[in-house]
Scaffold this active site. Structure first.
Site, short mmCIF file in Angstrom:
data_model
loop_
_atom_site.label_atom_id
_atom_site.label_comp_id
_atom_site.label_asym_id
_atom_site.label_seq_id
_atom_site.Cartn_x
_atom_site.Cartn_y
_atom_site.Cartn_z
N GLU A 199 0.82 -1.22 0.00
CA GLU A 199 0.00 0.00 0.00
C GLU A 199 0.85 1.27 0.00
O GLU A 199 0.46 2.28 -0.59
CB GLU A 199 -0.94 0.00 1.21
CG GLU A 199 -1.98 -1.11 1.20
CD GLU A 199 -1.42 -2.46 1.67
OE1 GLU A 199 -0.28 -2.48 2.18
OE2 GLU A 199 -2.12 -3.47 1.53
N PHE A 235 -5.91 -0.28 5.70
CA PHE A 235 -4.61 -0.20 5.04
C PHE A 235 -4.40 1.15 4.34
O PHE A 235 -3.31 1.72 4.39
CB PHE A 235 -4.45 -1.34 4.04
CG PHE A 235 -4.80 -2.68 4.63
CD1 PHE A 235 -4.21 -3.09 5.82
CD2 PHE A 235 -5.72 -3.52 4.03
CE1 PHE A 235 -4.53 -4.31 6.39
CE2 PHE A 235 -6.06 -4.74 4.60
CZ PHE A 235 -5.47 -5.14 5.78
N HIS A 261 -14.56 -1.22 3.14
CA HIS A 261 -14.46 -2.02 4.36
C HIS A 261 -14.14 -1.16 5.58
O HIS A 261 -13.32 -1.51 6.43
CB HIS A 261 -13.44 -3.15 4.20
CG HIS A 261 -13.86 -4.18 3.19
ND1 HIS A 261 -14.06 -3.88 1.86
CD2 HIS A 261 -14.13 -5.49 3.32
CE1 HIS A 261 -14.43 -4.96 1.21
NE2 HIS A 261 -14.50 -5.96 2.07
N ASP A 275 -14.42 -10.79 9.64
CA ASP A 275 -12.95 -10.69 9.57
C ASP A 275 -12.35 -10.17 10.87
O ASP A 275 -11.16 -10.37 11.14
CB ASP A 275 -12.53 -9.77 8.42
CG ASP A 275 -12.40 -10.54 7.11
OD1 ASP A 275 -12.54 -11.79 7.15
OD2 ASP A 275 -12.17 -9.91 6.07
#
Lengths: 290, 320
Positions: free
Chosen positions: B63, B88, B114, B122
């Site tokens: 990233e 991220f 997300h 998750d």
């Protein structure tokens, strides 16, 4: 000393014959004089890694890169990214010598409101391609510029200067992987391998060697090690890096941190310390003799 | 202009709307490029990748490098959309976003999916609940969290036209469509979804649907609640916040985010300066998320319509 008129005769926008090495040597000497003078005036900054890149950055701006000081945003310009942004005094010097801004501005380094920030700021300083200074980040921006050139069918090249201590950053290797993956053969990296970083010799801090094997393993064409203070060696390396290949290229330049000022050479403590008045006089006296 | 939540049958994940609108924008905006970090299936940038393979850059699980490459592309005239999960994009790559993208004022649109605990199973490592704070703290970076599919489309179109960096937080879960396809959208301007005289509910993202449902519960108590969609967290629509706080005299914020540094903090700062009224903030109180179904997690962390309605009652009670 170099006379500005000598440099103004060069048309930087065109592929060109190399200026005489004698002229380039004087220009690199001027870069060093500017670096120590600016830092002494500012009272802080990074002499060691600025002095170590003087010949490389001089060769790039005066002999290799196509650029236009009168039109810094000229779309066809070759890009230069100083990923080791703390060496910006050398960049500011060569930009001023090329005519991007008045030489007077050098005395404003690190002062409030100056175009010459402590690390490069592209919003303020003409000729600075992109802001940098947080190590590891500039190389990725250079890859983005190289990819843009390919998308747009432009022929400009992107040069990036990274440090050996900087090579401890993970982002350097993220970018190394991606650049090879994308066959960014218009990206040419110059590694300033002066062997020192803030906390000590790079081999003692966290050893980033061996560079050639690492970059080869990442899919790059590795050129050198070349002598980063010898123009003939620099020319040979850059010529090879610019010859056709499907891979991005890295030129490994062996350099001496603090080169040209005897009491700064290869001294860890001169990474980020400005000379006082007396030390400046000594430094300029050293440079007078070169 | 808007629909009642109870009437709504259509549910769209904001990330799905993003994937669709990116392709539409790609047709008309040749300067748009898209980057992703091995999550293109989940962020829905895969649709763009398939339609415009030459303008899509798969950057792998890296990233930091992705943000830098996006910056370089933008420096050369591209409008670069960089996507990953919000943890991220806003966490791993925070300093790249700050020092390379924002400090250079580059035309990079960070669209992160997300966000929040509604990621679900998750668990905490992938549930970003701090991004309004971390991204909002970066000078000049504008922060947006749209409430539904259609508003996501409008937000993405707006940032594609606007110069400079943006951070947009989207969600994984399907959310009720609460705005009309032709509703207006202006960056930095909140939207009055419902009027009401007793309390104002300021919300963003998935919490807007919760606020609308809370309004119905409050109506049963005889309380009129205004519902304001503050899709742009930064710059905040301070005039609208002041206006409705002063009309109602009691305010609530609701967000899928930690309380510190999010919408509640921003509204509190505005009200403290311009219109001090009782304010109750619905959000996550200094805890990490965990695995679970989104509805269970909303219940556990106190983010449901019932929690918003209860907060409204407290605010009204404090006024009286």
């Amino acid at each position: 000393m170099v006379e500005l008129e000598e440099l103004r005769e060069i048309d930087f926008t065109r592929p060109r014959e190399r200026p005489p090495i004698e002229l380039l040597k004087r220009a690199a000497n001027q870069v060093r004089r500017d670096v120590v003078t600016m830092l002494a005036e500012a009272g802080s900054g990074h002499p060691g890694g600025s002095l170590s890149i003087a010949e490389i950055i001089t060769a790039l701006y005066l002999a290799y890169m196509r650029h236009n000081p009168a039109d810094p945003e000229w779309p066809e310009r070759d890009r230069f990214v100083l990923s080791k942004g703390h060496a910006c005094p050398a960049l500011y010097s060569i930009l001023s010598l090329c005519g991007y801004f008045e030489r007077d501005a050098l005395s404003t380094l690190r002062r409030l409101g100056s175009i010459l920030q402590g690390h490069p700021d592209s919003k303020r300083c003409p000729g600075v391609e992109i802001s940098s200074g947080s190590l590891g980040q500039g190389l990725s921006t250079a890859l983005g510029m190289a990819l843009a050139a390919k998308m747009d069918g432009r022929t400009y090249r992107v040069f990036a200067m990274i440090g050996d201590g900087e090579s401890e950053e993970g982002q350097i290797w993220e970018c190394a992987m991606a650049a090879a993956h994308y066959k960014a053969n218009n990206l040419i990296v110059a590694l300033d391998n002066n062997e020192l970083q803030i906390d000590g010799p790079i081999r003692e801090v966290v050893n980033p060697h061996p560079f050639p094997e690492k970059w080869q393993a990442f899919g790059w064409r590795v050129v050198g090690p070349a002598d980063g203070h010898d123009f003939r060696s620099i020319f040979a390396a850059l010529d090879e890096a610019l010859s056709p290949d499907s891979r991005p290229s890295i030129c490994i330049f062996r350099t001496l941190k603090g080169k040209g000022v005897h009491f700064m050479e290869n001294q860890v403590e001169w990474h980020g310390k400005a000379p006082d008045k007396q030390q400046l006089a000594q430094a300029l006296s050293d440079l007078d003799q070169q | 202009m808007t629909k009642d939540v109870s009437e709504t049958t259509e549910k769209i994940a904001t990330r799905d709307a993003y994937g669709e609108v990116l392709v539409e924008l790609g047709e008309t905006h040749p300067e748009i490029v898209v980057l992703d970090a091995d999550l293109s299936k989940s962020t829905r940038t895969e649709k763009f990748a398939k339609r415009f393979p030459d303008r899509f850059f798969q950057m792998g699980v890296a990233e930091a490098n992705m943000m830098g490459v996006a910056a370089g592309l933008a420096r050369c005239g591209k409008t670069a959309f960089a996507s990953s999960f919000s943890i991220f994009a806003s966490g791993r790559a925070w300093e790249q976003v700050r020092n390379t993208i924002c400090y250079s004022a580059l035309n990079v649109k960070i669209v992160a999916t997300h966000g929040g605990v509604s990621v679900g199973a998750d668990g905490s490592s992938h549930q970003c609940i701090e991004d309004f704070a971390t991204m909002g703290a970066i000078p000049t970076l504008r922060v947006i969290c749209p409430c539904d599919g259609p508003e996501t489309g409008r937000a993405i179109r707006a940032i594609a036209e606007a110069k400079g960096p943006f951070y947009v937080r989207l969600g994984r879960a399907k959310v009720p469509t609460v705005t009309d396809a032709d509703a207006p959208f202006e960056l930095g301007k909140g939207i009055v979804l419902r009027e009401g005289g007793d309390v104002v509910l300021f919300a963003c993202g998935i919490a807007v649907a919760g606020a609308l449902a809370a309004r119905e519960a409050l109506a049963a108590d005889g309380l009129g609640a205004a519902v304001i969609d503050l899709h742009t967290l930064k710059p905040l629509d301070e005039d609208l916040v002041e206006d409705w706080a002063s009309r109602t005299g009691a305010a609530v914020t609701a967000e899928e985010h930690v309380l510190r540094g999010g919408l509640g903090s921003a509204v509190a700062m505005t009200l403290g300066r311009r219109c001090p009224v009782p304010l109750e903030c619905v959000g996550i109180d200094d805890q990490f998320g965990q695995s679970g179904e989104p509805e269970q997690l909303f219940q556990y962390y106190g983010l449901t319509a019932d929690h918003i309605a209860e907060a409204a009652r407290r605010a009204v009670a404090r006024r009286q």
